[in-house]
Write an enzyme that holds these catalytic residues in place. Structure first.
Site, PDB file in Angstrom:
ATOM      1  N   THR A 127       0.811  -1.224   0.000  1.00 42.82           N
ATOM      2  CA  THR A 127       0.000   0.000   0.000  1.00 42.82           C
ATOM      3  C   THR A 127       0.840   1.268   0.000  1.00 42.82           C
ATOM      4  OG1 THR A 127      -1.412   1.331   1.452  1.00 42.82           O
ATOM      5  CG2 THR A 127      -0.192  -0.419   2.510  1.00 42.82           C
ATOM      6  N   GLU A 129       0.251   3.567   1.832  1.00 41.67           N
ATOM      7  CA  GLU A 129       0.365   3.966   3.243  1.00 41.67           C
ATOM      8  C   GLU A 129       1.786   3.724   3.761  1.00 41.67           C
ATOM      9  OE1 GLU A 129      -1.973   5.186   5.810  1.00 41.67           O
ATOM     10  OE2 GLU A 129      -2.845   5.916   3.961  1.00 41.67           O
ATOM     11  N   TYR A 151      -1.693   0.212  10.917  1.00 44.27           N
ATOM     12  CA  TYR A 151      -1.959  -0.502   9.651  1.00 44.27           C
ATOM     13  C   TYR A 151      -0.709  -0.491   8.771  1.00 44.27           C
ATOM     14  CZ  TYR A 151      -3.672  -0.950   4.804  1.00 44.27           C
ATOM     15  OH  TYR A 151      -3.845  -1.314   3.487  1.00 44.27           O
ATOM     16  N   LYS A 155       1.631  -3.528   7.450  1.00 40.94           N
ATOM     17  CA  LYS A 155       1.799  -3.772   6.012  1.00 40.94           C
ATOM     18  C   LYS A 155       3.279  -3.720   5.602  1.00 40.94           C
ATOM     19  CE  LYS A 155      -2.260  -4.364   3.870  1.00 40.94           C
ATOM     20  NZ  LYS A 155      -2.537  -5.402   2.862  1.00 40.94           N
TER      21      LYS A 155
HETATM   22  P1  NAP Z   1     -11.635  -4.685   1.800  1.00 38.56           P
HETATM   23  O1  NAP Z   1     -12.768  -4.357   0.896  1.00 38.56           O
HETATM   24  O2  NAP Z   1     -11.627  -4.177   3.195  1.00 38.56           O
HETATM   25  O3  NAP Z   1     -11.529  -6.296   1.861  1.00 38.56           O
HETATM   26  C1  NAP Z   1     -10.691  -6.938   2.793  1.00 38.56           C
HETATM   27  C2  NAP Z   1     -10.878  -8.422   2.665  1.00 38.56           C
HETATM   28  O4  NAP Z   1     -10.038  -9.062   3.646  1.00 38.56           O
HETATM   29  C3  NAP Z   1     -12.316  -8.904   2.948  1.00 38.56           C
HETATM   30  O5  NAP Z   1     -12.614  -9.954   2.062  1.00 38.56           O
HETATM   31  C4  NAP Z   1     -12.207  -9.431   4.371  1.00 38.56           C
HETATM   32  O6  NAP Z   1     -13.131 -10.450   4.658  1.00 38.56           O
HETATM   33  C5  NAP Z   1     -10.801 -10.028   4.327  1.00 38.56           C
HETATM   34  N1  NAP Z   1     -10.261 -10.277   5.673  1.00 38.56           N
HETATM   35  C6  NAP Z   1     -10.139  -9.395   6.693  1.00 38.56           C
HETATM   36  N2  NAP Z   1      -9.579  -9.994   7.769  1.00 38.56           N
HETATM   37  C7  NAP Z   1      -9.341 -11.277   7.399  1.00 38.56           C
HETATM   38  C8  NAP Z   1      -8.797 -12.399   8.066  1.00 38.56           C
HETATM   39  N3  NAP Z   1      -8.369 -12.348   9.330  1.00 38.56           N
HETATM   40  N4  NAP Z   1      -8.693 -13.569   7.387  1.00 38.56           N
HETATM   41  C9  NAP Z   1      -9.147 -13.676   6.118  1.00 38.56           C
HETATM   42  N5  NAP Z   1      -9.683 -12.653   5.433  1.00 38.56           N
HETATM   43  C10 NAP Z   1      -9.770 -11.463   6.067  1.00 38.56           C
HETATM   44  O7  NAP Z   1     -10.248  -4.250   1.144  1.00 38.56           O
HETATM   45  P2  NAP Z   1      -9.900  -3.869  -0.374  1.00 38.56           P
HETATM   46  O8  NAP Z   1     -10.136  -2.420  -0.559  1.00 38.56           O
HETATM   47  O9  NAP Z   1     -10.523  -4.848  -1.278  1.00 38.56           O
HETATM   48  O10 NAP Z   1      -8.325  -4.057  -0.357  1.00 38.56           O
HETATM   49  C11 NAP Z   1      -7.718  -5.310  -0.672  1.00 38.56           C
HETATM   50  C12 NAP Z   1      -6.306  -5.338  -0.123  1.00 38.56           C
HETATM   51  O11 NAP Z   1      -5.549  -4.290  -0.717  1.00 38.56           O
HETATM   52  C13 NAP Z   1      -6.179  -5.156   1.366  1.00 38.56           C
HETATM   53  O12 NAP Z   1      -5.091  -5.940   1.782  1.00 38.56           O
HETATM   54  C14 NAP Z   1      -5.846  -3.687   1.530  1.00 38.56           C
HETATM   55  O13 NAP Z   1      -5.126  -3.469   2.720  1.00 38.56           O
HETATM   56  C15 NAP Z   1      -4.989  -3.460   0.307  1.00 38.56           C
HETATM   57  N6  NAP Z   1      -4.999  -2.111  -0.251  1.00 38.56           N
HETATM   58  C16 NAP Z   1      -6.171  -1.517  -0.573  1.00 38.56           C
HETATM   59  C17 NAP Z   1      -6.155  -0.262  -1.159  1.00 38.56           C
HETATM   60  C18 NAP Z   1      -7.433   0.431  -1.547  1.00 38.56           C
HETATM   61  O14 NAP Z   1      -7.383   1.643  -1.793  1.00 38.56           O
HETATM   62  N7  NAP Z   1      -8.552  -0.265  -1.650  1.00 38.56           N
HETATM   63  C19 NAP Z   1      -4.921   0.370  -1.420  1.00 38.56           C
HETATM   64  C20 NAP Z   1      -3.751  -0.278  -1.081  1.00 38.56           C
HETATM   65  C21 NAP Z   1      -3.787  -1.536  -0.526  1.00 38.56           C
HETATM   66  P3  NAP Z   1     -14.566 -10.142   5.366  1.00 38.56           P
HETATM   67  O15 NAP Z   1     -15.462  -9.723   4.239  1.00 38.56           O
HETATM   68  O16 NAP Z   1     -14.902 -11.460   5.960  1.00 38.56           O
HETATM   69  O17 NAP Z   1     -14.326  -9.059   6.364  1.00 38.56           O
HETATM   70  N1  GDD Z   2     -12.395   7.252   6.385  1.00 37.61           N
HETATM   71  C1  GDD Z   2     -12.477   8.581   6.490  1.00 37.61           C
HETATM   72  N2  GDD Z   2     -13.616   9.132   7.008  1.00 37.61           N
HETATM   73  N3  GDD Z   2     -11.427   9.342   6.102  1.00 37.61           N
HETATM   74  C2  GDD Z   2     -11.560  10.678   6.185  1.00 37.61           C
HETATM   75  C3  GDD Z   2     -12.702  11.298   6.685  1.00 37.61           C
HETATM   76  C4  GDD Z   2     -13.790  10.489   7.123  1.00 37.61           C
HETATM   77  O1  GDD Z   2     -14.821  10.952   7.581  1.00 37.61           O
HETATM   78  N4  GDD Z   2     -12.525  12.635   6.617  1.00 37.61           N
HETATM   79  C5  GDD Z   2     -11.321  12.850   6.116  1.00 37.61           C
HETATM   80  N5  GDD Z   2     -10.709  11.673   5.852  1.00 37.61           N
HETATM   81  C6  GDD Z   2      -9.355  11.523   5.333  1.00 37.61           C
HETATM   82  C7  GDD Z   2      -8.482  10.561   6.150  1.00 37.61           C
HETATM   83  O2  GDD Z   2      -7.956  11.244   7.307  1.00 37.61           O
HETATM   84  C8  GDD Z   2      -7.414  10.208   5.122  1.00 37.61           C
HETATM   85  O3  GDD Z   2      -6.390  11.191   5.145  1.00 37.61           O
HETATM   86  C9  GDD Z   2      -8.160  10.272   3.798  1.00 37.61           C
HETATM   87  O4  GDD Z   2      -9.407  10.936   4.049  1.00 37.61           O
HETATM   88  C10 GDD Z   2      -8.463   8.913   3.176  1.00 37.61           C
HETATM   89  O5  GDD Z   2      -9.042   8.079   4.170  1.00 37.61           O
HETATM   90  P1  GDD Z   2      -9.689   6.644   3.797  1.00 37.61           P
HETATM   91  O6  GDD Z   2     -10.673   6.780   2.699  1.00 37.61           O
HETATM   92  O7  GDD Z   2     -10.142   6.025   5.070  1.00 37.61           O
HETATM   93  O8  GDD Z   2      -8.477   5.834   3.167  1.00 37.61           O
HETATM   94  P2  GDD Z   2      -6.953   5.693   3.616  1.00 37.61           P
HETATM   95  O9  GDD Z   2      -6.148   6.477   2.632  1.00 37.61           O
HETATM   96  O10 GDD Z   2      -6.750   5.963   5.039  1.00 37.61           O
HETATM   97  O11 GDD Z   2      -6.707   4.128   3.399  1.00 37.61           O
HETATM   98  C11 GDD Z   2      -7.105   3.484   2.185  1.00 37.61           C
HETATM   99  O12 GDD Z   2      -6.090   3.593   1.207  1.00 37.61           O
HETATM  100  C12 GDD Z   2      -4.852   2.955   1.555  1.00 37.61           C
HETATM  101  C13 GDD Z   2      -3.884   3.192   0.389  1.00 37.61           C
HETATM  102  O13 GDD Z   2      -3.291   4.439   0.523  1.00 37.61           O
HETATM  103  C14 GDD Z   2      -7.409   2.028   2.532  1.00 37.61           C
HETATM  104  O14 GDD Z   2      -7.999   1.404   1.420  1.00 37.61           O
HETATM  105  C15 GDD Z   2      -6.136   1.258   2.888  1.00 37.61           C
HETATM  106  O15 GDD Z   2      -6.440  -0.133   3.008  1.00 37.61           O
HETATM  107  C16 GDD Z   2      -5.120   1.466   1.765  1.00 37.61           C
HETATM  108  O16 GDD Z   2      -3.909   0.801   2.075  1.00 37.61           O
END
Ligand code: NAP
Ligand code: GDD
Length: 375
Positions: A127, A129, A151, A155
């Site tokens: 990520t 992050e 987190y 990671k």
């Molecule tokens: P998400 O929608 O939150 O999905 C997370 C998945 O992980 C769900 O299927 C959840 O299952 C499963 N999970 C959580 N805890 C688990 C455990 N202990 N054992 C097995 N499965 C578990 O996340 P996403 O947005 O699809 O992201 C996918 C991956 O990419 C994650 O690793 C996230 O950290 C990473 N990532 C995401 C972003 C982004 O912007 N979306 C960016 C960078 C990296 P349940 O449905 O059962 O909870």
């Molecule tokens: N969730 C949330 N809720 N975030 C907020 C809010 C709110 O009400 N208001 C402002 N933010 C700001 C957070 O402080 C952060 O700086 C930004 O919006 C994005 O927050 P999120 O959408 O929660 O995502 P994230 O960037 O913290 O994390 C996501 O992206 C990562 C990759 O950079 C997740 O998908 C992580 O799993 C992923 O690794």
């Protein structure tokens, strides 16, 4: 005919990746967790397909991982499972470390114990992050990491253990350093989805205000459907390498609000600063005014709430996808920011409309039952 195993298949990315791999002819297996309520909404349309299979396993449970990996014997593993919410990681840091850090180690060891170390290609969901308190803007594969949440620290372990197994055991395992990617399937507590749902509810009279945290936070937001293709491309590469996956374009949370509300017919202007900043209606389209007469110019729709501030926040993520573009031939601009916002808002407008229709059917039904019109 290849076989893939996706952990986290019920999540946003897992569901898009399943569709993508099925379209390529893969046999797709995924891990799910037992829950007292059904959280399989994102993959419900795939269940029952002959090439789609689900298995119970948890990243905190080595035995379940060894069992499923040795049974499925996948050619490719996509480790998407994680406690993926940054703010939640401050409340549940130990759980986050167990899943997001040690969980990755469990997958790698399960592959070795199953005798698949020489054949199985592994994708790890790293990520942006990891860059955290950023040391360089924009960020690329060489930018130093500075994780800034439990987190991100977890990671970082996952990222390094993948690199270690690649070098120590010559395994084909690699990490995608993915910047934020969103969609109509995004969890409702991530900021983009929270905004698009609120815009839809406010436009349709189901919500009056949206409370957010840091409006100035900057992100490089892409479309999840485009990003899963890159995960696959990384595993088809001739050698295992890590890649930054991003659009190369940055916006603030405030910008996201502006575009989302604009799409439902409300132009916002932001007044005040810091905790006192507010998003106020500057204008409303005649079409929206006709259907929601309660909205008025000058109404405050967005306020800042300290509840959504994080103990440490990552505020300047901006990715440089040049390497993925050049080496994998991936297109970082397939879906633009404006298109992404439109996709999400349109989906939430439809979702809220369906909910409202359901409510009105229920209300009418109760009335008809009371009047004896229906029995
Ligand atoms: P998400 O929608 O939150 O999905 C997370 C998945 O992980 C769900 O299927 C959840 O299952 C499963 N999970 C959580 N805890 C688990 C455990 N202990 N054992 C097995 N499965 C578990 O996340 P996403 O947005 O699809 O992201 C996918 C991956 O990419 C994650 O690793 C996230 O950290 C990473 N990532 C995401 C972003 C982004 O912007 N979306 C960016 C960078 C990296 P349940 O449905 O059962 O909870
Ligand atoms: N969730 C949330 N809720 N975030 C907020 C809010 C709110 O009400 N208001 C402002 N933010 C700001 C957070 O402080 C952060 O700086 C930004 O919006 C994005 O927050 P999120 O959408 O929660 O995502 P994230 O960037 O913290 O994390 C996501 O992206 C990562 C990759 O950079 C997740 O998908 C992580 O799993 C992923 O690794």
């Amino acid at each position: 005919m290849k076989t893939a195993l996706i952990t986290g298949i019920t999540g946003q990315d897992g569901s898009f990746l399943s569709e993508f791999l099925l379209s390529k002819g893969y046999e797709v297996h995924g891990t799910i967790r037992r829950s007292s309520v059904d959280y399989r909404e994102r993959i419900a349309h795939l269940e029952g397909q002959p090439k789609f299979h689900l298995h119970y396993a948890d990243l905190g449970d080595s035995m379940s991982l060894i069992r499923v990996i040795s049974k499925v014997r996948p050619d490719e593993i996509y480790n998407l499972a994680a406690q993926s919410h940054v703010q939640v990681s401050f409340d549940s840091p130990e759980f986050t470390a167990n899943v997001d850090a040690t969980g990755v180690l469990r997958i790698l060891e399960a592959v070795r114990l199953s005798g698949l170390a020489d054949t199985c290609h592994i994708y790890q969901a790293s990520t942006s992050e990891l860059y955290g308190k950023v040391e360089e803007v924009p960020q690329n594969e060489e930018t130093p990491f500075h994780p800034y949440s439990p987190y991100a620290v977890a990671k970082l372990y996952g990222h390094w253990i993948v690199k270690e197994y690649r070098e120590a055991y010559n395994m084909f395992c690699c990490s995608g350093i993915l910047f934020n990617h969103e969609s109509e399937r995004r969890g409702e507590t991530f900021v983009t989805r929270k905004i698009t749902l609120a815009a839809a509810r406010i436009a349709q009279g189901k919500q009056s205000k949206l409370y957010l945290g840091n409006l100035s936070s900057l992100r490089d937001w892409g479309y999840a459907k485009d990003y899963v293709e890159c995960m696959w491309l990384m595993l088809q590469n001739d050698k295992p390498e890590d890649f930054v996956i991003a659009t190369g374009i940055q916006h603030s949370v405030r910008d996201f609000c502006y575009y989302a509300f604009k799409h439902v017919g409300i132009e916002l202007e932001f007044v005040g600063e810091g905790a006192d900043e507010k998003g106020v209606i500057k204008s409303i389209t005649p079409q929206l005014s006709a259907v929601n007469k309660r909205l008025t110019v000058g109404d405050v729709l967005i306020e800042v709430s300290a509840d959504f501030f994080r103990p440490t926040d990552v505020v300047n993520l901006w990715g440089d996808p040049s390497k993925a573009k050049e080496k994998l031939g991936w297109n970082p601009q397939k879906t633009t920011f404006e298109e992404l916002v439109k996709i999400m808002v349109d989906a939430d407008m439809a979702k809220v409309a369906v909910e409202r229709a359901g409510e009105s059917i229920r209300t009418n039904l109760v009335e008809y039952l009371e009047k004896g019109i229906v029995k």
